[in-house]
Design a protein around this motif. Structure first.
Motif, PDB file in Angstrom:
ATOM      1  N   GLY A   1      17.331  29.780  67.288  1.00 40.13           N
ATOM      2  CA  GLY A   1      18.085  30.647  66.567  1.00 40.13           C
ATOM      3  C   GLY A   1      17.292  31.553  65.429  1.00 40.13           C
ATOM      4  O   GLY A   1      17.913  32.278  64.836  1.00 40.13           O
ATOM      5  N   GLN A   2      16.228  30.759  64.834  1.00 37.80           N
ATOM      6  CA  GLN A   2      15.553  31.534  63.763  1.00 37.80           C
ATOM      7  C   GLN A   2      14.672  32.405  64.220  1.00 37.80           C
ATOM      8  O   GLN A   2      14.385  32.903  65.420  1.00 37.80           O
ATOM      9  CB  GLN A   2      14.916  30.194  62.814  1.00 37.80           C
ATOM     10  N   ALA A   3      13.931  33.146  63.240  1.00 37.12           N
ATOM     11  CA  ALA A   3      13.114  34.436  63.303  1.00 37.12           C
ATOM     12  C   ALA A   3      12.057  34.043  64.236  1.00 37.12           C
ATOM     13  O   ALA A   3      11.259  35.209  64.536  1.00 37.12           O
ATOM     14  CB  ALA A   3      12.944  35.081  61.986  1.00 37.12           C
ATOM     15  N   ALA A   4      11.505  32.841  64.425  1.00 35.34           N
ATOM     16  CA  ALA A   4      10.589  32.516  65.411  1.00 35.34           C
ATOM     17  C   ALA A   4      10.678  33.049  66.680  1.00 35.34           C
ATOM     18  O   ALA A   4       9.610  33.140  67.667  1.00 35.34           O
ATOM     19  CB  ALA A   4       9.897  31.124  65.149  1.00 35.34           C
ATOM     20  N   GLY A   5      11.777  32.986  67.175  1.00 32.07           N
ATOM     21  CA  GLY A   5      11.981  33.427  68.489  1.00 32.07           C
ATOM     22  C   GLY A   5      12.483  32.613  69.473  1.00 32.07           C
ATOM     23  O   GLY A   5      12.273  31.335  69.118  1.00 32.07           O
ATOM     24  N   PRO A   6      12.852  32.923  70.792  1.00 29.79           N
ATOM     25  CA  PRO A   6      13.063  34.402  71.129  1.00 29.79           C
ATOM     26  C   PRO A   6      14.520  34.863  70.550  1.00 29.79           C
ATOM     27  O   PRO A   6      15.377  33.933  70.228  1.00 29.79           O
ATOM     28  CB  PRO A   6      13.239  34.379  72.711  1.00 29.79           C
ATOM     29  N   ALA A   7      14.828  35.917  70.411  1.00 29.13           N
ATOM     30  CA  ALA A   7      16.123  36.508  70.122  1.00 29.13           C
ATOM     31  C   ALA A   7      17.238  36.015  70.927  1.00 29.13           C
ATOM     32  O   ALA A   7      17.281  36.124  71.909  1.00 29.13           O
ATOM     33  CB  ALA A   7      16.005  38.035  69.743  1.00 29.13           C
ATOM     34  N   GLY A   8      18.285  35.607  70.002  1.00 27.93           N
ATOM     35  CA  GLY A   8      19.339  35.478  70.575  1.00 27.93           C
ATOM     36  C   GLY A   8      19.606  33.887  71.142  1.00 27.93           C
ATOM     37  O   GLY A   8      20.591  33.548  71.948  1.00 27.93           O
ATOM     38  N   ASN A   9      18.500  33.169  70.901  1.00 24.71           N
ATOM     39  CA  ASN A   9      18.369  31.867  71.325  1.00 24.71           C
ATOM     40  C   ASN A   9      19.411  30.889  70.723  1.00 24.71           C
ATOM     41  O   ASN A   9      19.865  31.073  69.476  1.00 24.71           O
ATOM     42  CB  ASN A   9      17.299  31.095  71.041  1.00 24.71           C
ATOM     43  N   THR A  10      20.313  30.023  71.373  1.00 29.65           N
ATOM     44  CA  THR A  10      21.075  29.225  71.054  1.00 29.65           C
ATOM     45  C   THR A  10      21.042  27.798  71.426  1.00 29.65           C
ATOM     46  O   THR A  10      20.107  27.517  72.120  1.00 29.65           O
ATOM     47  CB  THR A  10      22.780  29.503  71.281  1.00 29.65           C
ATOM     48  N   TYR A  11      21.683  26.844  70.884  1.00 29.99           N
ATOM     49  CA  TYR A  11      21.438  25.502  71.351  1.00 29.99           C
ATOM     50  C   TYR A  11      22.182  25.171  72.729  1.00 29.99           C
ATOM     51  O   TYR A  11      21.678  24.130  73.362  1.00 29.99           O
ATOM     52  CB  TYR A  11      22.448  24.662  70.379  1.00 29.99           C
ATOM     53  N   PHE A  12      22.685  25.943  73.428  1.00 28.01           N
ATOM     54  CA  PHE A  12      23.200  25.907  74.759  1.00 28.01           C
ATOM     55  C   PHE A  12      22.404  26.757  75.486  1.00 28.01           C
ATOM     56  O   PHE A  12      22.043  27.940  75.299  1.00 28.01           O
ATOM     57  CB  PHE A  12      24.610  26.308  74.933  1.00 28.01           C
ATOM     58  N   ASP A  13      21.923  26.253  76.876  1.00 29.06           N
ATOM     59  CA  ASP A  13      20.810  26.950  77.625  1.00 29.06           C
ATOM     60  C   ASP A  13      19.670  27.744  76.733  1.00 29.06           C
ATOM     61  O   ASP A  13      19.324  28.871  76.950  1.00 29.06           O
ATOM     62  CB  ASP A  13      21.707  27.967  78.255  1.00 29.06           C
ATOM     63  N   PRO A  14      19.118  27.132  75.890  1.00 28.92           N
ATOM     64  CA  PRO A  14      17.945  27.565  75.409  1.00 28.92           C
ATOM     65  C   PRO A  14      16.658  27.968  76.013  1.00 28.92           C
ATOM     66  O   PRO A  14      16.396  27.416  77.041  1.00 28.92           O
ATOM     67  CB  PRO A  14      17.756  26.624  74.062  1.00 28.92           C
ATOM     68  N   VAL A  15      15.949  29.003  75.606  1.00 31.41           N
ATOM     69  CA  VAL A  15      14.500  28.954  75.784  1.00 31.41           C
ATOM     70  C   VAL A  15      13.825  28.215  74.998  1.00 31.41           C
ATOM     71  O   VAL A  15      13.704  28.257  73.772  1.00 31.41           O
ATOM     72  CB  VAL A  15      14.161  30.470  75.632  1.00 31.41           C
ATOM     73  N   LEU A  16      12.918  27.259  75.565  1.00 32.83           N
ATOM     74  CA  LEU A  16      11.945  26.327  74.986  1.00 32.83           C
ATOM     75  C   LEU A  16      10.470  26.587  75.717  1.00 32.83           C
ATOM     76  O   LEU A  16      10.422  27.411  76.546  1.00 32.83           O
ATOM     77  CB  LEU A  16      12.421  24.898  75.379  1.00 32.83           C
ATOM     78  N   GLU A  17       9.687  25.858  75.013  1.00 37.06           N
ATOM     79  CA  GLU A  17       8.297  26.008  75.312  1.00 37.06           C
ATOM     80  C   GLU A  17       7.790  24.897  75.924  1.00 37.06           C
ATOM     81  O   GLU A  17       7.782  23.857  75.107  1.00 37.06           O
ATOM     82  CB  GLU A  17       7.241  26.676  74.185  1.00 37.06           C
ATOM     83  N   HIS A  18       7.356  24.711  77.224  1.00 38.54           N
ATOM     84  CA  HIS A  18       6.927  23.403  77.967  1.00 38.54           C
ATOM     85  C   HIS A  18       5.253  23.810  78.062  1.00 38.54           C
ATOM     86  O   HIS A  18       5.147  24.584  78.842  1.00 38.54           O
ATOM     87  CB  HIS A  18       7.483  23.448  79.294  1.00 38.54           C
ATOM     88  N   ASN A  19       4.744  22.701  77.418  1.00 35.61           N
ATOM     89  CA  ASN A  19       3.361  22.919  77.318  1.00 35.61           C
ATOM     90  C   ASN A  19       2.806  24.343  77.160  1.00 35.61           C
ATOM     91  O   ASN A  19       1.795  24.711  77.546  1.00 35.61           O
ATOM     92  CB  ASN A  19       2.713  22.467  78.599  1.00 35.61           C
TER      93      ASN A  19
END
Length: 590
Positions: A150-168
């Motif tokens: 949820g911080q400015a590093a992105g992605p925009a609109g990210n939350t603790y539920f169903d988040p966009v994460l980086e895998h490798n």
């Protein structure tokens, strides 16, 4: 004949696998902003943490274990065994959290000694090459960007539920609650046996702001009348405890509990009332003074448990001072792994203390803590020197405001008002004894002088780590406001951490570039009138017209040299330049 040939081979393979498994598996579970008081057994009147405490029941608890007062510094210290100022890390955003890639991490050392290595959760030491966890020894990495979801590093609109994460290094949307996702990935990693020991680093982003947790976790704390913010915080801690239990249960089900070292700790103290205008309600801090970002003990004294049934006796407590820089040398000692010859740890091995109750090597030691904001540390501002008995403190009400060199008048006043506490007899740091013991103040101040000069000179010699653009390892780089610097960069401290989202800000990125042709896309904030977008790097200066309401602007066929410099991207709708939200830099001819 064939059978007789295969039997010895099978025997030898089994022998070598057994030999490999003699090395202990290692799990480090680190929470984010969990204070010493956020443990049921530490007197918390509301919170129960049976799974975390079970590690102490089956192993050892260090009741006086110290970290740094902010996220990135503690993580750098944990992973390198060195003071974070040496590594380039001073704070939590802009370039202040970039760990220099010359540092050797525990993941790199263990990987080179046959371990599988994985990180799941929070990294917070640089999102782009060459600073990513997969660049620093982790073979498996599922992490969020920046300092928090949820911080400015992105992605925009990210939350603790169903988040966009980086895998490798590849972004992907996941289903579920973030802490559960990270724990499940850790468990999957543990289950994948291949004859090698593993090192798993489960670094949850809980209970850091924003306060987002499944309702079933928070409701019991609402029911007993707690403030909503505290109910949500304790719900997050309850979720952590549940997932610690899941990891322990997995080890037992696989029959590897006896030969697995499990460490549980936090990165710093809890978010508590930091200023008189802070609306966050007070929470139980075990009568310690201060808060997250403070060098008083509530900011740096954290829970610490370690379990290894094969080697460490159960139900042991020790009040000997330990520090986060000690974890790496201790684990190498436990695993009988020699560190690289050119690495000098600041930490000391706690292994003799854990296994034989021997603490001779820990006597007369000091642990140095300092925190400020911005890439340049300023001597004497907001530091502490802690020994087993005494603590010298240079306090500051708002360390994030220490961004300019203090005047001599300010420094003289700071040195005149240093505080000294007998922390063995006054753990709440209430009685300042500096005037009664000036000789102790002078002794510890001299030690601080020597420490500051040494670590600052090493950091200055290395310089600030640059983001690499156009590499084979990461041909597409997303630059965010979280990672920029410059005189007009201002941080807002919403949600307990820097968001770096002021619309009128302007910054730049310190980069090194591979020669090639790039596409550069600027993600714009709200554009209220027509204007012009600019891209500058070295002698390059490109411009494009933008229209009111435009969301993105793309520069194609951008030729960048093999060089180092400051990468500028901004737009003007009047005479004042403003930065984009994100800049997507893609090398087209890799």
């Amino acid at each position: 004949m064939k059978l007789n040939f295969l039997l010895p081979i099978a025997f030898l393979l089994g022998f070598y696998n057994a030999q490999a498994q003699e090395s202990p598996n290692i799990i480090i579970m680190m929470t984010d902003d969990q204070g010493y008081g956020d443990i049921g057994a530490h007197g918390n009147p509301y919170l129960k943490t049976p799974q975390i405490e079970s590690l102490g029941e089956q192993g050892l608890e260090m009741t006086h274990f110290f970290s740094y007062p902010n996220c990135s510094a503690s993580r750098a210290a944990l992973l390198t065994g060195r003071y974070p100022y040496r590594t380039g890390v001073t704070a939590v955003t802009q370039v202040d959290h970039f760990m220099n890639t010359s540092e050797i991490t525990i993941a790199e050392i263990l990987r080179d000694h046959g371990y599988r290595t994985g990180i799941f959760g929070k990294w917070h030491l640089g999102d782009n090459a060459p600073m990513r966890p997969i660049d620093q020894g982790f073979q498996e990495a599922l992490v969020h960007r920046g300092g928090g979801i949820g911080q400015a590093a992105g992605p925009a609109g990210n939350t603790y539920f169903d988040p966009v994460l980086e895998h490798n290094g590849i972004p992907k949307k996941y289903e579920g609650y973030c802490d559960d996702i990270f724990t499940e990935a850790t468990i999957d990693f543990i289950r994948k046996k291949n004859g090698k020991p593993f090192f798993a680093y489960l670094a949850t982003n809980l209970p850091h702001f924003p306060l987002q947790v499944p309702e079933k976790r928070a409701q019991p704390y609402r029911d007993i009348g707690l403030h909503e913010d505290n109910a949500l915080t304790y719900g997050m801690l309850d979720n952590i405890d549940y997932n610690v239990g899941r990891v322990i249960k997995t080890l037992k089900s696989l029959g590897i509990e006896d030969n697995t070292i499990v460490i549980f700790l936090s990165d710093n103290g809890p978010r508590h009332r930091r200023t008189k205008n802070d609306s966050y309600p007070g929470r139980w801090v075990a009568n310690l003074r201060g808060t997250k970002t403070s060098v008083y003990d509530a900011g740096i004294r954290v829970p610490f448990y370690v379990m290894w049934p094969k080697k460490i006796k159960s139900k042991i407590k020790t009040s000997n001072m330990g520090a986060i820089i000690d974890v790496l040398p201790t684990l190498l000692d436990a695993a009988n792994v020699r560190p690289p010859k050119d690495v000098a740890f600041d930490g000391q091995s706690l292994w003799p203390l854990w296994t034989k109750n021997q603490s001779e090597n820990l006597k007369n030691r000091e642990f140095f803590v300092q925190m400020h904001y911005g890439p340049t540390p300023f001597k004497y501002m907001h530091f502490a020197v802690r020994t087993q008995k005494y603590k010298l403190v240079s306090p500051h009400d708002f360390p994030h405001g220490i961004v300019h060199q203090p005047t001599d008048f300010v420094l003289k006043n700071v040195l005149k008002n240093l505080e000294l506490y007998d922390v063995e007899n006054d753990p709440s740091e209430r009685i300042n004894i500096a005037k009664d013991h000036p000789e102790i103040v002078e002794m510890l101040l001299e030690k601080y002088d020597d420490w500051f000069d040494e670590v600052s000179e090493e950091r200055d010699a290395k310089g600030i780590q640059r983001i690499h653009l156009g590499t084979m390892e990461q041909p597409q780089v997303i630059l965010s406001r979280f990672d920029w610097g410059g005189p007009r960069v201002i941080s807002r401290f919403d949600y307990g951490g820097p968001r770096v989202v002021e619309d009128n800000q302007l910054g730049y990125w310190r980069v090194s570039t591979e020669e090639g042709v790039y596409k550069v896309v600027l993600d714009l904030p709200k554009i209220t009138s027509d204007g012009e977008a600019h891209l500058k790097y070295g002698k390059l200066h490109l411009k494009k017209t933008i229209k009111k309401g435009q969301k993105k602007v793309t520069f194609n066929e951008v030729k960048l040299p093999n060089s180092e410099g400051n990468f500028h991207a901004y737009f003007k709708t009047d005479r004042l330049a403003v930065g984009p939200l994100f800049v997507d830099v893609i090398k087209m001819n890799n």
